[in-house]
Design a protein around this motif. Structure first.
Motif, mmCIF file in Angstrom:
data_model
loop_
_atom_site.group_PDB
_atom_site.id
_atom_site.type_symbol
_atom_site.label_atom_id
_atom_site.label_comp_id
_atom_site.label_asym_id
_atom_site.label_seq_id
_atom_site.Cartn_x
_atom_site.Cartn_y
_atom_site.Cartn_z
ATOM 1 N N THR A 118 1.252 34.781 1.877
ATOM 2 C CA THR A 118 1.056 35.332 0.528
ATOM 3 C C THR A 118 -0.263 34.828 -0.049
ATOM 4 O O THR A 118 -1.032 35.593 -0.640
ATOM 5 C CB THR A 118 2.233 34.895 -0.379
ATOM 6 N N TYR A 119 -0.543 33.534 0.155
ATOM 7 C CA TYR A 119 -1.797 32.978 -0.358
ATOM 8 C C TYR A 119 -3.002 33.581 0.374
ATOM 9 O O TYR A 119 -4.034 33.853 -0.245
ATOM 10 C CB TYR A 119 -1.783 31.441 -0.262
ATOM 11 N N GLN A 120 -2.849 33.829 1.666
ATOM 12 C CA GLN A 120 -3.960 34.474 2.395
ATOM 13 C C GLN A 120 -4.240 35.863 1.822
ATOM 14 O O GLN A 120 -5.394 36.270 1.659
ATOM 15 C CB GLN A 120 -3.620 34.580 3.888
ATOM 16 N N GLU A 121 -3.167 36.568 1.486
ATOM 17 C CA GLU A 121 -3.334 37.904 0.897
ATOM 18 C C GLU A 121 -3.974 37.813 -0.486
ATOM 19 O O GLU A 121 -4.804 38.654 -0.857
ATOM 20 C CB GLU A 121 -1.974 38.611 0.787
ATOM 21 N N TYR B 238 1.225 17.973 -0.977
ATOM 22 C CA TYR B 238 1.194 19.353 -1.444
ATOM 23 C C TYR B 238 -0.052 19.619 -2.289
ATOM 24 O O TYR B 238 -0.455 20.772 -2.444
ATOM 25 C CB TYR B 238 2.494 19.678 -2.200
ATOM 26 N N HIS B 239 -0.678 18.544 -2.794
ATOM 27 C CA HIS B 239 -1.986 18.718 -3.438
ATOM 28 C C HIS B 239 -2.983 19.274 -2.408
ATOM 29 O O HIS B 239 -3.688 20.245 -2.666
ATOM 30 C CB HIS B 239 -2.522 17.374 -3.958
ATOM 31 N N ARG B 240 -3.013 18.596 -1.273
ATOM 32 C CA ARG B 240 -3.943 18.994 -0.213
ATOM 33 C C ARG B 240 -3.619 20.400 0.304
ATOM 34 O O ARG B 240 -4.508 21.229 0.512
ATOM 35 C CB ARG B 240 -3.816 17.953 0.896
ATOM 36 N N PHE B 241 -2.320 20.666 0.472
ATOM 37 C CA PHE B 241 -1.878 21.991 0.924
ATOM 38 C C PHE B 241 -2.400 23.073 -0.014
ATOM 39 O O PHE B 241 -2.945 24.093 0.427
ATOM 40 C CB PHE B 241 -0.341 22.019 0.975
ATOM 41 N N MET B 242 -2.233 22.865 -1.313
ATOM 42 C CA MET B 242 -2.639 23.904 -2.271
ATOM 43 C C MET B 242 -4.154 24.073 -2.290
ATOM 44 O O MET B 242 -4.640 25.203 -2.372
ATOM 45 C CB MET B 242 -2.124 23.571 -3.679
ATOM 46 N N GLN B 243 -4.881 22.950 -2.202
ATOM 47 C CA GLN B 243 -6.343 23.036 -2.152
ATOM 48 C C GLN B 243 -6.771 23.870 -0.963
ATOM 49 O O GLN B 243 -7.549 24.812 -1.092
ATOM 50 C CB GLN B 243 -6.956 21.631 -1.964
ATOM 51 N N LEU C 103 -5.071 27.657 -0.816
ATOM 52 C CA LEU C 103 -5.370 28.648 -1.850
ATOM 53 C C LEU C 103 -6.528 28.266 -2.772
ATOM 54 O O LEU C 103 -7.514 29.003 -2.864
ATOM 55 C CB LEU C 103 -4.097 28.906 -2.690
ATOM 56 N N PHE C 104 -6.418 27.139 -3.450
ATOM 57 C CA PHE C 104 -7.334 26.866 -4.564
ATOM 58 C C PHE C 104 -8.810 26.830 -4.160
ATOM 59 O O PHE C 104 -9.672 27.283 -4.924
ATOM 60 C CB PHE C 104 -6.967 25.546 -5.262
ATOM 61 N N HIS D 112 -10.304 28.601 -2.214
ATOM 62 C CA HIS D 112 -10.797 29.917 -1.791
ATOM 63 C C HIS D 112 -10.813 30.954 -2.909
ATOM 64 O O HIS D 112 -11.130 32.113 -2.664
ATOM 65 C CB HIS D 112 -9.935 30.433 -0.627
ATOM 66 N N ILE D 113 -10.411 30.556 -4.116
ATOM 67 C CA ILE D 113 -10.395 31.500 -5.247
ATOM 68 C C ILE D 113 -11.111 30.845 -6.430
ATOM 69 O O ILE D 113 -11.500 29.674 -6.359
ATOM 70 C CB ILE D 113 -8.951 31.920 -5.623
ATOM 71 N N ASP D 114 -11.238 31.604 -7.512
ATOM 72 C CA ASP D 114 -12.032 31.092 -8.646
ATOM 73 C C ASP D 114 -11.177 30.406 -9.714
ATOM 74 O O ASP D 114 -11.548 30.383 -10.887
ATOM 75 C CB ASP D 114 -12.855 32.233 -9.274
ATOM 76 N N ILE D 115 -10.048 29.841 -9.302
ATOM 77 C CA ILE D 115 -9.219 29.132 -10.289
ATOM 78 C C ILE D 115 -9.941 27.853 -10.727
ATOM 79 O O ILE D 115 -10.647 27.224 -9.931
ATOM 80 C CB ILE D 115 -7.815 28.823 -9.715
ATOM 81 N N LEU D 116 -9.779 27.484 -12.006
ATOM 82 C CA LEU D 116 -10.407 26.259 -12.494
ATOM 83 C C LEU D 116 -9.506 25.073 -12.139
ATOM 84 O O LEU D 116 -8.304 25.109 -12.422
ATOM 85 C CB LEU D 116 -10.585 26.333 -14.012
ATOM 86 N N PRO D 117 -10.082 24.021 -11.540
ATOM 87 C CA PRO D 117 -9.259 22.871 -11.131
ATOM 88 C C PRO D 117 -8.416 22.324 -12.285
ATOM 89 O O PRO D 117 -7.268 21.919 -12.078
ATOM 90 C CB PRO D 117 -10.289 21.845 -10.668
ATOM 91 N N GLU D 118 -8.985 22.354 -13.492
ATOM 92 C CA GLU D 118 -8.234 21.800 -14.637
ATOM 93 C C GLU D 118 -7.031 22.667 -15.019
ATOM 94 O O GLU D 118 -6.187 22.244 -15.800
ATOM 95 C CB GLU D 118 -9.149 21.573 -15.846
#
Ligand code: PGA
Length: 242
Positions: free
Chosen positions: A43-46, A80-85, A88-89, A91-97
């Motif tokens: 889902t995150y790849q999509e 799971y921090h590392r997993f999400m980074q 997904l995170f 590779h997209i324009d989400i703001l870290p904060e």
């Protein structure tokens, strides 16, 4: 509960991403509840594809993750921090904060859990919560037990979960025995819930969630009380439904 039957993991991932992308398009400042594990990787790849090819922006999105292993630093390979980074995170324009994941190093997990729930309330609640289901029926790390627990808190992982998750670690002995998990109140407080299940290993849990009694021995069964749940699952995962 709406059940969408799909062919396989790829189709599940495409369908789930389509729903999440539509949510973000309709409300660019959505609060998304996110999950980890094998299930949401596709889902995150999509979603990354939506970002790269279709211009979907996550710039105004806020995310709240379900759980984190207790004792693992954000930099730990299996956190799971590392997993999400990595998944997904990065590779997209989400703001870290605007990304939130329980702190696996919280020194006072009880107070920390309360603060995490308050944070979710202060964000206006979760617009869309993505969930996987454990083969033991858990959602997030709310394990089978004698009670449903409302609050985000420190929990002991059960043996079944430790064995299921050993595949991500070098060995079973390396899997942490505790985690901080979002509780049922924040999960059920989400406006919409999207739960994914793929493979025969999930069939019993899916059957018990959909058709069983609402009981804390099957944590996912509590989703029967929510008015907007969509399950996307393949035939093997749905195979025990009557
Ligand atoms: P999995 O885990 O996606 O790795 O199968 C699901 C869960 O435990 O919620």
């Amino acid at each position: 509960m709406i059940i969408i039957k799909i062919q396989d993991y790829s189709e599940m991932s495409r369908k789930a991403a389509q729903i999440i992308a539509a949510q973000v398009k309709a409300k660019p400042d959505s609060v998304l509840g996110l999950a980890t594990g094998s299930t949401p990787v596709g889902t995150y790849q999509e979603l990354i594809r939506y970002y790269e090819e279709d211009g979907l922006s996550f710039h105004k999105v806020t995310t709240v993750n379900l759980d984190e292993y207790y004792g693992l630093a954000p930099s730990h390979e299996q956190s799971y921090h590392r997993f999400m980074q990595e998944t997904l995170f990065d590779h997209i324009d989400i703001l870290p904060e605007n990304t939130n994941i329980p702190d696996g190093l919280a020194s006072d997990p009880y107070s920390y859990g309360k603060e995490y729930d308050k944070l979710i309330v202060s964000l206006g609640g979760i617009d869309l919560q993505l969930l996987g289901i454990g083969s033991n029926g858990h959602i997030a790390f709310n394990e089978p037990g004698r009670f449903f627990s409302a609050q985000t808190r420190l929990v002991d992982l059960n043996q079944h979960t430790i064995e299921d998750n050993a595949r991500f670690f070098g060995s079973k002995d390396e899997v942490p025995h505790q985690a901080i998990t979002m509780g049922m109140k924040s999960i059920l407080g989400a406006k919409r819930i999207l739960i994914l299940a793929s493979g025969a290993g999930k069939a019993k849990a899916v059957k018990d969630m959909v058709e069983g009694q609402i009981a804390p021995m099957v944590p996912a069964s509590i989703l029967q009380l929510h008015s907007d749940v969509t399950l996307i699952a393949d035939q093997p995962a749905l195979s025990l439904l009557s």
